[in-house]
Design an enzyme around this catalytic site. Structure first.
Site, short mmCIF file in Angstrom:
data_model
loop_
_atom_site.label_atom_id
_atom_site.label_comp_id
_atom_site.label_asym_id
_atom_site.label_seq_id
_atom_site.Cartn_x
_atom_site.Cartn_y
_atom_site.Cartn_z
N HIS A 172 0.77 -1.26 -0.16
CA HIS A 172 0.06 -0.20 0.03
C HIS A 172 0.85 1.28 -0.10
O HIS A 172 0.45 2.30 0.42
CB HIS A 172 -1.11 -0.03 1.30
CG HIS A 172 -1.54 -1.22 1.47
ND1 HIS A 172 -2.96 -1.75 0.86
CD2 HIS A 172 -1.49 -2.39 2.23
CE1 HIS A 172 -3.30 -2.64 1.41
NE2 HIS A 172 -2.27 -3.27 2.02
N SER A 293 14.00 21.36 -16.98
CA SER A 293 12.86 22.28 -17.47
C SER A 293 13.40 23.35 -18.13
O SER A 293 14.24 24.07 -17.96
CB SER A 293 11.99 22.59 -16.19
OG SER A 293 11.30 23.57 -16.33
N LYS A 299 15.49 21.92 -11.91
CA LYS A 299 14.91 20.77 -12.19
C LYS A 299 15.80 19.67 -13.01
O LYS A 299 16.43 19.94 -14.04
CB LYS A 299 13.62 20.79 -13.25
CG LYS A 299 12.42 21.65 -12.41
CD LYS A 299 11.80 20.60 -11.22
CE LYS A 299 11.02 19.51 -11.54
NZ LYS A 299 9.88 20.07 -12.33
N GLU A 306 9.08 8.22 -17.33
CA GLU A 306 7.80 8.65 -17.36
C GLU A 306 7.39 8.31 -18.93
O GLU A 306 6.07 8.03 -18.96
CB GLU A 306 7.86 10.33 -17.39
CG GLU A 306 8.03 10.60 -15.76
CD GLU A 306 8.02 12.32 -15.83
OE1 GLU A 306 7.39 12.65 -14.78
OE2 GLU A 306 9.08 12.68 -16.39
#
Ligand code: ARG
Length: 476
Positions: A172, A293, A299, A306
């Site tokens: 979980h 970024s 970043k 992804e």
């Protein structure tokens, strides 16, 4: 030489039809229809397989007197020239010739004349396209198996590198029990191992030769299907001509294998994305595998995992397309089946690229073992060990579970961890607790107690790692 046939062919051309099936048509096909029905812009990808199939078919026709030796020579020469041109990018594909089969056949006839026109004896595009797709997928199975091995090997190398180091195991997404990092890594090795098994099994059903089913019912011409199968290295020939021309199970099965591979890659990617957050900081990906970024200078984004996660939708989509494609089809061949290729190609491209980049990425990540170990020290992760300890002291498990629950609640109240409790605190919860409890509450004690087969104890993981290293040829 059969001059009448050549004359017929030229008459056919005079009537304005370029089509190999043009005989019964009086007028030309509408340009819009040609554009709509053509598949050459994607099925040209099958050219090598179409040509290999034609070579074997022509060779077999020759052994059975349906082609002369000279005609076979001419056909083989013509096919070689076409193959070279397509390979070099100089072959002129024509949309009005619909697909790869007719583009090649028409070009052959134009190059070598009548002999080329005999090649399609005892063959239909319906069994020809099934042959091409089976040959193509057989090769792709082999390629994917290699790529899978690359990923599996990368996991084994990483598992060896980090053997003995601990991290939290999660259920979980909550800290559950401490495990070895290599145990976690080898879980992926298992998943991709099953993907390998599945592909190998699927390959068996791909590797069956369809040619000779002809349009749907077989042929009256004296052919030998087994000979074609032998020439092309197939394990067997298909049993029913009608099934053969309508069947795409093998492609659906292949794409479902691809889907499971991509799902596994996607789950891995999700973990890498989470692990690379500042909150976790379990993993540092090499700069070469991240991007920045355009607005936020600080970043460093995990774009590769992804994108793999994102591309998973394409593969699942391809599987859905194929399932939906065949769901309402009566026997045998229906033109709908032409729509099978793009989903198959897209699944192959997506999974191949994702596997290749994953292997590279894994070879270039560094795990933050300090951070991972630190994370095992909080979250009461040895609570189950305390319950097991009580069970060994003859307390029934349900009762032990309750006792430990109360101990944890007490720790939360006190703002401490299990190991911080004193003996006096402990015995208040159960008289069964003795001094030997503290070893049980340590992370390494917890990990190494899990010696059940497949468990995370160092000894068990070492055995699993050993086996994996042998399997992958890393160790003698
Ligand atoms: N391009 C077709 C396909 O991919 C080849 C078979 C066409 N057969 C036919 N009778 N129109 O399915």
């Amino acid at each position: 030489m059969n001059y009448r046939r050549i004359e017929e062919m030229s008459m056919n051309q005079k009537s304005g039809s370029e089509k190999l099936w043009g005989g019964r048509f009086a007028g030309a096909t509408a340009a819009s229809v040609e554009a709509f029905t053509a598949s050459i812009h994607y099925d040209s990808r099958l050219y090598k397989y179409d040509i290999a199939g034609s070579r074997a078919h022509a060779t077999m026709l020759t052994s059975h007197g349906l082609l002369s030796r000279d005609e076979l020579e001419a056909i083989l020469g013509g096919l070689a020239a076409i193959e070279a041109e397509i390979g070099a990018g100089t072959f002129a594909f024509r949309q009005e010739l619909e697909d790869i089969h007719m583009n090649i056949e028409k070009s052959l006839v134009e190059r070598i004349g009548a002999a080329g026109a005999r090649l399609h004896s005892a063959r239909s595009r319906n069994d020809q396209v099934a042959l091409d797709l089976r040959l193509y997928l057989r090769d792709e199975c082999d390629r994917l198996l290699e790529l899978l091995d690359g990923v599996r090997r990368a996991f084994v190398v990483l598992a060896r590198k980090y053997q003995g180091k601990v991290m939290p195991g999660y259920t979980h997404m909550q800290r559950a029990q401490p495990v070895l990092i290599s145990h976690h890594l080898l879980a992926y090795y298992e998943m991709f191992g099953r993907d390998r098994e599945r592909l190998l099994d699927c390959r068996k059903r791909i590797n069956i030769m369809p040619l000779g089913a002809a349009a749907l019912a077989g042929t009256g011409l004296p052919i030998d299907r087994q000979e074609v199968a032998d020439l092309l290295g197939f394990a067997a020939i298909t049993a029913n001509s009608m099934d053969t021309t309508g069947d795409r199970d093998f492609a659906i099965e292949f794409v479902s294998c691809c889907t499971l591979i991509q799902l596994h890659l996607s789950r891995l990617s999700e973990e890498l994305v989470i692990w690379s957050t500042q909150e976790f900081s379990f993993v540092v990906m090499d700069d070469r595998f991240c991007t920045g970024s355009s607005i936020m200078p600080q970043k460093k984004n995990p774009d590769i995992p992804e994108l793999i996660r994102g591309k998973t939708g394409r593969v699942v989509g391809s599987l859905m397309s194929l399932c939906t494609l065949v769901k309402g089809l009566p026997l045998t061949y229906n033109r709908d089946l032409q729509e099978d290729k793009e989903p198959v190609f897209d699944a192959v491209d997506t999974v191949s690229a994702s596997l290749a980049i994953t292997a590279e990425l894994l070879a270039n990540i560094a795990l933050n073992t300090g951070r991972m170990e630190e994370a095992t020290r909080t979250g009461f992760m040895t609570a189950t060990d305390l319950a097991d300890y009580l069970v060994l002291k003859n307390v029934p498990f349900r009762e032990a579970h309750g006792i430990v629950g109360r101990v944890v609640a007490f720790c939360i109240e006190q703002g401490c961890e299990l190991v911080d409790l004193s003996m006096a605190d402990m015995v208040r919860f159960s008289p069964a607790i003795g001094e030997d409890v503290f070893e049980v509450l340590t992370v390494s004690g917890s990990v190494n107690s899990r010696i059940s087969a497949g468990g995370t104890a160092t000894q068990r993981v070492e055995e699993a790692l050993d086996l994996a290293e042998h399997t992958m040829g890393i160790k003698e």
